[in-house]
Scaffold this motif. Structure first.
Motif, PDB file in Angstrom:
ATOM      1  N   ASP A  10       9.085  -3.666  -2.308  1.00  0.00           N
ATOM      2  CA  ASP A  10       7.678  -3.466  -2.705  1.00  0.00           C
ATOM      3  C   ASP A  10       7.049  -4.772  -3.174  1.00  0.00           C
ATOM      4  OD1 ASP A  10       5.303  -2.167  -3.108  1.00  0.00           O
ATOM      5  OD2 ASP A  10       5.856  -1.287  -5.029  1.00  0.00           O
ATOM      6  N   ASP A  11       5.722  -4.733  -3.197  1.00  0.00           N
ATOM      7  CA  ASP A  11       4.861  -5.817  -3.712  1.00  0.00           C
ATOM      8  C   ASP A  11       4.999  -7.114  -2.917  1.00  0.00           C
ATOM      9  OD1 ASP A  11       3.030  -7.159  -5.238  1.00  0.00           O
ATOM     10  OD2 ASP A  11       3.907  -6.583  -7.147  1.00  0.00           O
ATOM     11  N   THR A  12       4.807  -7.012  -1.627  1.00  0.00           N
ATOM     12  CA  THR A  12       4.950  -8.186  -0.763  1.00  0.00           C
ATOM     13  C   THR A  12       3.598  -8.694  -0.266  1.00  0.00           C
ATOM     14  OG1 THR A  12       5.048  -6.798   1.198  1.00  0.00           O
ATOM     15  CG2 THR A  12       7.159  -7.332   0.133  1.00  0.00           C
ATOM     16  N   ASP A  13       2.529  -7.854  -0.435  1.00  0.00           N
ATOM     17  CA  ASP A  13       1.264  -8.210   0.213  1.00  0.00           C
ATOM     18  C   ASP A  13       0.180  -8.577  -0.789  1.00  0.00           C
ATOM     19  OD1 ASP A  13       0.835  -5.767  -0.876  1.00  0.00           O
ATOM     20  OD2 ASP A  13       0.461  -4.723   0.991  1.00  0.00           O
ATOM     21  N   SER A  14      -0.969  -9.012  -0.248  1.00  0.00           N
ATOM     22  CA  SER A  14      -2.140  -9.292  -1.086  1.00  0.00           C
ATOM     23  C   SER A  14      -3.336  -8.671  -0.379  1.00  0.00           C
ATOM     24  CB  SER A  14      -2.356 -10.796  -1.218  1.00  0.00           C
ATOM     25  OG  SER A  14      -2.881 -11.307  -0.009  1.00  0.00           O
ATOM     26  N   THR A  55      -2.397  -3.344  -4.929  1.00  0.00           N
ATOM     27  CA  THR A  55      -3.288  -4.083  -4.036  1.00  0.00           C
ATOM     28  C   THR A  55      -4.253  -3.103  -3.390  1.00  0.00           C
ATOM     29  OG1 THR A  55      -1.434  -5.515  -3.546  1.00  0.00           O
ATOM     30  CG2 THR A  55      -3.343  -5.728  -2.119  1.00  0.00           C
ATOM     31  N   ARG A  56      -3.715  -2.039  -2.789  1.00  0.00           N
ATOM     32  CA  ARG A  56      -4.567  -1.039  -2.134  1.00  0.00           C
ATOM     33  C   ARG A  56      -4.040   0.359  -2.444  1.00  0.00           C
ATOM     34  NH1 ARG A  56      -4.769  -5.269   1.969  1.00  0.00           N
ATOM     35  NH2 ARG A  56      -2.638  -4.705   2.423  1.00  0.00           N
ATOM     36  N   GLY A  57      -3.121   0.829  -1.591  1.00  0.00           N
ATOM     37  CA  GLY A  57      -2.703   2.230  -1.698  1.00  0.00           C
ATOM     38  C   GLY A  57      -1.450   2.464  -2.511  1.00  0.00           C
TER      39      GLY A  57
HETATM   40  P1  ATP Z   1      -0.062  -1.927  -0.052  1.00  0.00           P
HETATM   41  O1  ATP Z   1      -0.326  -0.451  -0.176  1.00  0.00           O
HETATM   42  O2  ATP Z   1      -1.091  -2.645   0.697  1.00  0.00           O
HETATM   43  O3  ATP Z   1       1.349  -2.206   0.401  1.00  0.00           O
HETATM   44  P2  ATP Z   1       0.016  -1.806  -2.806  1.00  0.00           P
HETATM   45  O4  ATP Z   1      -1.279  -1.181  -3.134  1.00  0.00           O
HETATM   46  O5  ATP Z   1       1.240  -1.028  -2.581  1.00  0.00           O
HETATM   47  O6  ATP Z   1      -0.161  -2.618  -1.518  1.00  0.00           O
HETATM   48  P3  ATP Z   1       1.514  -3.654  -4.318  1.00  0.00           P
HETATM   49  O7  ATP Z   1       1.214  -5.013  -3.818  1.00  0.00           O
HETATM   50  O8  ATP Z   1       2.752  -3.001  -3.862  1.00  0.00           O
HETATM   51  O9  ATP Z   1       0.249  -2.772  -4.014  1.00  0.00           O
HETATM   52  O10 ATP Z   1       1.464  -3.682  -5.899  1.00  0.00           O
HETATM   53  C1  ATP Z   1       1.715  -2.557  -6.715  1.00  0.00           C
HETATM   54  C2  ATP Z   1       2.619  -3.000  -7.867  1.00  0.00           C
HETATM   55  O11 ATP Z   1       2.614  -2.022  -8.879  1.00  0.00           O
HETATM   56  C3  ATP Z   1       4.051  -3.147  -7.415  1.00  0.00           C
HETATM   57  O12 ATP Z   1       4.615  -4.266  -8.064  1.00  0.00           O
HETATM   58  C4  ATP Z   1       4.748  -1.877  -7.902  1.00  0.00           C
HETATM   59  O13 ATP Z   1       6.114  -2.086  -8.162  1.00  0.00           O
HETATM   60  C5  ATP Z   1       3.945  -1.621  -9.158  1.00  0.00           C
HETATM   61  N1  ATP Z   1       3.864  -0.195  -9.499  1.00  0.00           N
HETATM   62  C6  ATP Z   1       3.926   0.864  -8.682  1.00  0.00           C
HETATM   63  N2  ATP Z   1       3.812   2.018  -9.364  1.00  0.00           N
HETATM   64  C7  ATP Z   1       3.685   1.674 -10.654  1.00  0.00           C
HETATM   65  C8  ATP Z   1       3.556   2.420 -11.850  1.00  0.00           C
HETATM   66  N3  ATP Z   1       3.541   3.746 -11.828  1.00  0.00           N
HETATM   67  N4  ATP Z   1       3.455   1.762 -13.020  1.00  0.00           N
HETATM   68  C9  ATP Z   1       3.478   0.411 -13.037  1.00  0.00           C
HETATM   69  N5  ATP Z   1       3.600  -0.366 -11.950  1.00  0.00           N
HETATM   70  C10 ATP Z   1       3.702   0.260 -10.749  1.00  0.00           C
END
Ligand code: ATP
Length: 423
Positions: A10-14, A55-57
């Motif tokens: 997880d968390d690879t994009d911007s 970032t988004r979803g």
């Molecule tokens: P995309 O959907 O485009 O892949 P994203 O919206 O998933 O992007 P991320 O870049 O993955 O966004 O960032 C979300 C961050 O929040 C991640 O580091 C994830 O581990 C963290 N996260 C996810 N759920 C929770 C939560 N319930 N509480 C705190 N942090 C969270």
């Protein structure tokens, strides 16, 4: 040794590019290229839609690798970590990838943690402590926040599930207009709905399978089974090449983010709920076209909003009146307003309108002035002590469920069509 290695990423994009599902697709294809076997469909797990750093979803991915030797395992881990490091948007302040490797059983603690990550806010420390406790390996790039989602994607109990087929663009086309044939989306929807759903908003001429960001995804088809989404993909026509496809099994459209609650006063920001209450203030329309009303129960009240992007759903909400009994489904953002995903009207309040009395000639009378009673403009008859009549108004809304259109649907929100008892 358990020969299954769970891998979470997880968390690879911007917001400017890349996508964790795409990195997952590249990593899995490279592993297959080197002869590795994967078990089951990879998972795309959506987490709390109000998590602060999303970032988004807020999606994380995981997959299961079948491994036969320790040497093979080490090679696979190295390959995965290299790919995540090379492909992630590490230059962005808010991109903090995390990777988890785990080869134990999915314990009740892991399942509970995953549900908490969908319904609540958790910390990097929470994820790290649980990883250590269950014996999972974690790899943090920068602050490594991604381990939160990566661990949740591994432990998630997918009792209810849907599937999403993601088709990716060739890199030369990133950022360009997506070339999807609208007629073929209509045909695909006609032939496969409701086994696939949220394909388009016909009222708005809107293709809902197409993202509106510069990410690598050309389209995503959501459905009940892998067969349904693959069949639908076969019907679609595009005027640009597709680089690769992946079918993810997912918690999208399951309502798993919603907590049932009895007291409105106990509802918190950054969480999503199902709550019942009475409409206290009839809806008002505020600047930007958003429709707002207050819902109350014995414990307190909360503002509920149907925001502008929910389009025609606002016309339903506008018809609510003081005293209507509702069940609301939605999440509470930073400002403390509940963002409606759907509502069930449980009971409609009786609404009355006061009208001037009817004259003996059959015409409705007019006021004769303050405290002067009524007079008939037709026959001239005067009624000194007449009173207004109360007439019950026919309501423009009925009991039942109402939902936002596909264009405004949250990833986790369950469309009514998925639950036959609602329609
Ligand atoms: P995309 O959907 O485009 O892949 P994203 O919206 O998933 O992007 P991320 O870049 O993955 O966004 O960032 C979300 C961050 O929040 C991640 O580091 C994830 O581990 C963290 N996260 C996810 N759920 C929770 C939560 N319930 N509480 C705190 N942090 C969270």
């Amino acid at each position: 040794m358990n020969n299954i290695l769970y891998v979470g990423i997880d968390d690879t994009d911007s917001s400017e590019g890349m996508c964790t599902t795409y990195i997952g697709a590249l990593v899995m294809d490279e592993l297959k290229h080197y002869g590795y076997q994967l078990k089951d469909h990879p998972r795309l797990i959506r987490l709390n839609p109000f998590a602060p750093f999303k970032t988004r979803g807020n999606g994380a991915i995981s997959f299961k690798l079948i491994l036969n030797s320790g040497k093979e395992t080490e090679k696979a881990k190295k390959l995965i970590l290299n790919q995540v490091e090379n492909l992630s948007e590490l230059q962005h302040e808010n991109t903090n990838p995390g990777v988890i490797f785990y080869n134990g059983i999915i314990t009740p603690e892991l399942k509970a943690y995953s549900m908490k990550t969908v319904q609540n806010i958790v910390t990097i420390d929470d994820a790290q402590k649980l990883a250590v406790q269950v014996g999972a390996q974690f790899h943090k790039f920068k602050n490594g926040r991604g381990i939160i989602g990566a661990l949740a994607a591994i432990g998630y109990p997918l009792e209810d599930r849907t599937y999403e087929l993601l088709a990716y663009r060739i890199p030369e086309n990133y950022g360009k207009k997506r070339e999807i044939n609208y007629e073929s989306v209509l045909e695909m929807n006609q032939k496969t709905y409701p086994q696939t759903f949220d394909n388009l908003d016909e009222d708005e001429d809107y293709i809902a399978i197409e993202p509106h960001t510069p990410c690598p995804i050309l389209y995503g088809i959501r459905g009940e089974t892998p067969e349904a989404v693959i069949n639908a993909h076969g019907i679609l026509e595009t005027c640009e090449p597709i680089e690769r496809i992946v079918v993810y099994v997912t918690n999208q459209h399951t309502d798993h983010h919603l907590l049932k609650i009895d007291n409105i006063s106990r509802m918190d920001k950054c969480k999503c709920y199902i709550a019942q209450g009475e409409v206290e203030n009839s809806p008002i329309i505020i600047e930007g076209g958003h429709v707002i009303f207050t819902l109350k129960d014995d414990s307190g009240s909360i503002d509920c909003a149907a925001y502008e992007p929910t389009k025609g759903f606002r016309d339903v909400v506008k018809n609510l009146k003081d005293g209507d009994l509702l069940e609301v489904y939605g999440g509470i953002g930073d400002k403390g307003t509940l963002n409606l995903e759907k509502i069930q009207v449980l009971k409609l309040a009786k609404v009355y309108e006061s009208r001037n009395p009817i004259c003996k000639c059959g015409k409705r009378m007019k006021s004769a002035g303050k405290n002067k009673g009524y007079k008939c403009m037709n026959c001239g008859f005067k009624l000194r002590n007449g009173t207004k009549e109360l007439i019950e108004v026919i309501r423009c809304i009925q009991k039942g469920f109402y939902e936002v259109p596909p264009s405004a649907r949250r990833h986790l929100s369950k469309p009514l069509i998925r639950d036959n008892s609602n329609i």
